[in-house]
Design an enzyme around this catalytic site. Structure first.
Site, PDB file in Angstrom:
ATOM      1  CG  HIS A 129       4.785  -6.090  -1.129  1.00  0.00           C
ATOM      2  ND1 HIS A 129       4.837  -4.810  -1.619  1.00  0.00           N
ATOM      3  CD2 HIS A 129       3.525  -6.540  -1.375  1.00  0.00           C
ATOM      4  CE1 HIS A 129       3.651  -4.494  -2.141  1.00  0.00           C
ATOM      5  NE2 HIS A 129       2.856  -5.525  -2.011  1.00  0.00           N
ATOM      6  CE  LYS A 145      -3.410  -0.783  -0.625  1.00  0.00           C
ATOM      7  NZ  LYS A 145      -3.820  -1.248  -1.986  1.00  0.00           N
ATOM      8  CB  SER A 198      -3.989   2.595   1.859  1.00  0.00           C
ATOM      9  OG  SER A 198      -4.158   1.908   0.651  1.00  0.00           O
TER      10      SER A 198
END
Length: 292
Positions: free
Chosen positions: A101, A46, A131
């Site tokens: 990530h 995010k 988010s």
């Protein structure tokens, strides 16, 4: 009842999204062969990943800029650890673009050759948190939470996909000299997309003509991406990942949305933890856009 276990896979101290990760791939990730011209986007969840996928797709692929090729950004810049379309990464032509990530210590060791390039995008963690709260409630492959307080606890304990935000950014920065890496701030990209695209393309040694630069900037605005089926992930949500309600992968993309969701007490608590964990950290953060 805590049913986190059905959503998280902890592998070598880092939490992956269990429903969509390939454990066999993780086991061999360290030895994944890196090419000198590979490019990686690295983010904590995010923090602008899809946006960066679109920017790189527009910089590298003329057919993406001219809209003559209908290829989704997730296939142009696939996730390394979440290969949901089962692409054969070894067969992909160079230069290969990836996003991930992963924490610094789990990336393929070939990335330390310092030839392949990494763009690390970071975002103020209160907006990341906000988010992420909405996103995890939307996506079937993630554990939903009843309220922001509940999610805040999980986020601050690192009991989410991506583990602890503080560790992710601090360690990527701490070990930056091991990699060929550019740090970009999400908020600066929002405030001056043109300069940010120039900075990214210069780092990638992909000089753009004025016409191409304008095309990249125009198509990489949040509004244009949200309405672009190649870039907005909507059909992936509907047809592949699955959602709990009718929502969008790209929700708002604004700076300071956390103020609409965090109480004063929650915000102050976050600030105290941030001050403690990020003391002496040199990268700056923008928490809100000042109204003129």
């Amino acid at each position: 009842m805590d049913n986190t276990d059905q959503y998280l896979l902890n592998f070598k101290g880092y939490n992956f999204d269990l429903p969509v990760v390939d454990v066999d791939f993780l086991e061999n990730l360290e030895d994944f062969e890196i090419r000198d011209d590979d490019v990686f986007i690295v983010t904590y969840p995010k923090s602008g990943t899809i946006w960066a996928q679109q920017i790189l797709s527009l910089i590298y692929f003329e057919g993406h800029r001219s809209r003559t090729e209908i290829v989704k950004t997730i296939d142009r810049v696939p996730f390394l650890e979440y290969n949901i379309h089962k692409m054969d990464f070894l067969e992909r032509p160079s230069p290969r673009l990836f996003c991930t990530h992963l924490p610094y210590y789990l990336v393929p060791k070939g990335l330390k050759s310092k030839k392949a390039k990494i763009i690390y995008i970071y975002r103020n963690p209160k907006d990341v948190l906000t988010s992420y709260f909405h996103f995890s409630n939307l996506i079937l492959a993630m554990q939903a939470t009843n309220n922001m307080e509940e999610f805040l606890e999980k986020f601050l304990d690192g009991k989410v996909v991506g583990s602890l935000w503080f560790d992710h950014i601090r360690n990527w920065y701490k070990y930056r000299h091991d990699f060929n890496i550019l740090f970009m701030m999400y908020e600066e990209m929002k405030m001056d997309l043109r300069s940010s695209v120039l900075k990214i393309s210069h780092f990638l040694e992909k000089e753009l003509s004025e016409e191409d630069l304008e095309a990249v900037v125009k198509q990489a605005t949040f509004t244009n991406m949200k309405s672009d089926p190649k870039a907005n992930y909507n059909d992936i949500l509907r047809n592949e990942v699955g959602t709990r309600y009718d929502g969008h992968f790209m929700r708002k993309g604004v700076i300071g949305d956390w103020k609409n969701y965090l109480t004063v007490e929650q915000s102050e608590r976050f600030d105290r933890i941030f001050q403690r964990k990020m003391k002496d950290f040199p990268l700056k953060f923008i928490w809100d856009v000042k109204k003129e």
